[in-house]
Enzyme design. Structure first.
Site, short mmCIF file in Angstrom:
data_model
loop_
_atom_site.label_atom_id
_atom_site.label_comp_id
_atom_site.label_asym_id
_atom_site.label_seq_id
_atom_site.Cartn_x
_atom_site.Cartn_y
_atom_site.Cartn_z
N ASP A 1 64.33 41.02 86.88
CA ASP A 1 63.96 41.73 85.64
C ASP A 1 62.44 41.82 85.54
O ASP A 1 61.88 41.73 84.46
CB ASP A 1 64.54 41.01 84.43
CG ASP A 1 64.51 41.88 83.17
OD1 ASP A 1 64.60 43.12 83.29
OD2 ASP A 1 64.39 41.32 82.06
N ASP B 1 59.86 34.07 82.69
CA ASP B 1 61.20 34.59 82.41
C ASP B 1 62.05 34.67 83.68
O ASP B 1 62.33 35.75 84.19
CB ASP B 1 61.13 35.97 81.73
CG ASP B 1 60.53 35.90 80.34
OD1 ASP B 1 60.52 34.80 79.76
OD2 ASP B 1 60.06 36.93 79.85
#
Length: 283
Positions: A216, A233
């Protein structure tokens, strides 16, 4: 590591006369959770010198850094009341329960992952109360394990201090109590941006050589601190081979990164980058 407390005026631990026996956690405080967790829930050794491991430390919540679809990130000060040198700032990422998340693509990332506890696996599949509880912590442990693995491989990720149920405590990336800007916020000259791009390619190579894609990656989960790019993340990190969509997600990472740099007038070819990373994953 520079002292991250120079601009914080309202620390609850400024009274040198306080002793451990006289201190009790106040509002927005708790005793450090470090002593209560198992060794496997602590970050890779050797621990950085700034990690506070004392059982007498107190965690103080200083505010929220970021809200997200599946988790919120808070700024935490971990400090020993009678030891001014034992204190540090941490980012506490707290995952929400399944019922309170707005992120619904988890299946795309978890394909190919194994749940080692068969009872937990069955519970998750049945969506029982226990299964929902296990699933709520699944992402926090996945992120902690990914950060630990990438830290050990030399990738520029925040150091993962510990994981405790649905909370991951990690190194705070920033100056004083101000978080480092995201790449999307940076407006540098082309030479500086080209250097950031080269750093991102290097970190993507580390991921790919280990058989992984971020999954991502975008300018919103790349931080720039002291002219160094750091990637955050990581709960959705994917195994390029084990995950049927692994190569597609690696390609998407390349496109996301190159689209942004192309708009900043930095030469970038997503297909060439994808081919290079694919080769790295097989060498």
């Amino acid at each position: 590591m520079t002292d991250p407390f120079a601009s914080i005026d309202a620390s609850p631990f400024t009274e040198a006369s306080l002793s451990f026996a006289e201190v009790e956690p106040g509002n927005d405080q708790r005793w450090s959770t470090w002593p209560a967790i198992t060794p496997s829930e602590r970050g890779p050794e050797p621990w950085p010198a700034w990690v506070v491991t004392s059982a007498g430390a107190i965690d103080t919540e200083l505010g929220i850094l970021k809200t997200g679809k599946e988790a919120d990130v808070f700024l935490i000060e971990r400090a020993v009341p009678d030891s001014p040198t034992e204190r540090t700032l941490l980012a506490a990422k707290r995952y929400r329960s399944i019922e309170h998340r707005s992120f619904h693509r988890s299946g795309m990332y978890t394909e190919g992952r194994k749940v080692t506890d068969s009872r937990a696996g069955r519970a998750i599949a049945k969506k029982s109360a226990f299964g929902r509880e296990v699933a709520a912590a699944e992402w926090s442990f996945a992120e902690f394990e990914a950060l630990s693995r990438m830290w050990e491989l030399g990738a520029p990720v925040p150091y993962p201090v510990q994981v405790n149920e649905t909370e991951v405590l990690m190194e705070f990336i920033g100056t004083d109590a101000t978080a480092a800007p995201r790449l999307a916020q940076i407006r540098g000259d082309r030479a500086a941006l080209a250097d950031y791009y080269a750093q991102i390619v290097d970190l993507m190579r580390i991921f790919a050589a280990a058989g992984f894609a971020h999954g991502d990656l975008s300018p919103y989960n790349l931080l720039v601190h002291e002219e160094r790019v750091r990637v955050i993340d990581l709960p959705q990190i994917v195994d390029i081979v084990a995950n049927p969509q692994g190569l597609d997600l690696l390609h998407r990472d390349c496109v996301n990164v190159c689209d942004w740099f192309t708009r900043q007038r930095v030469n970038c070819d997503a297909e060439a980058l994808f081919a290079e990373l694919l080769a790295s994953s097989y060498t």
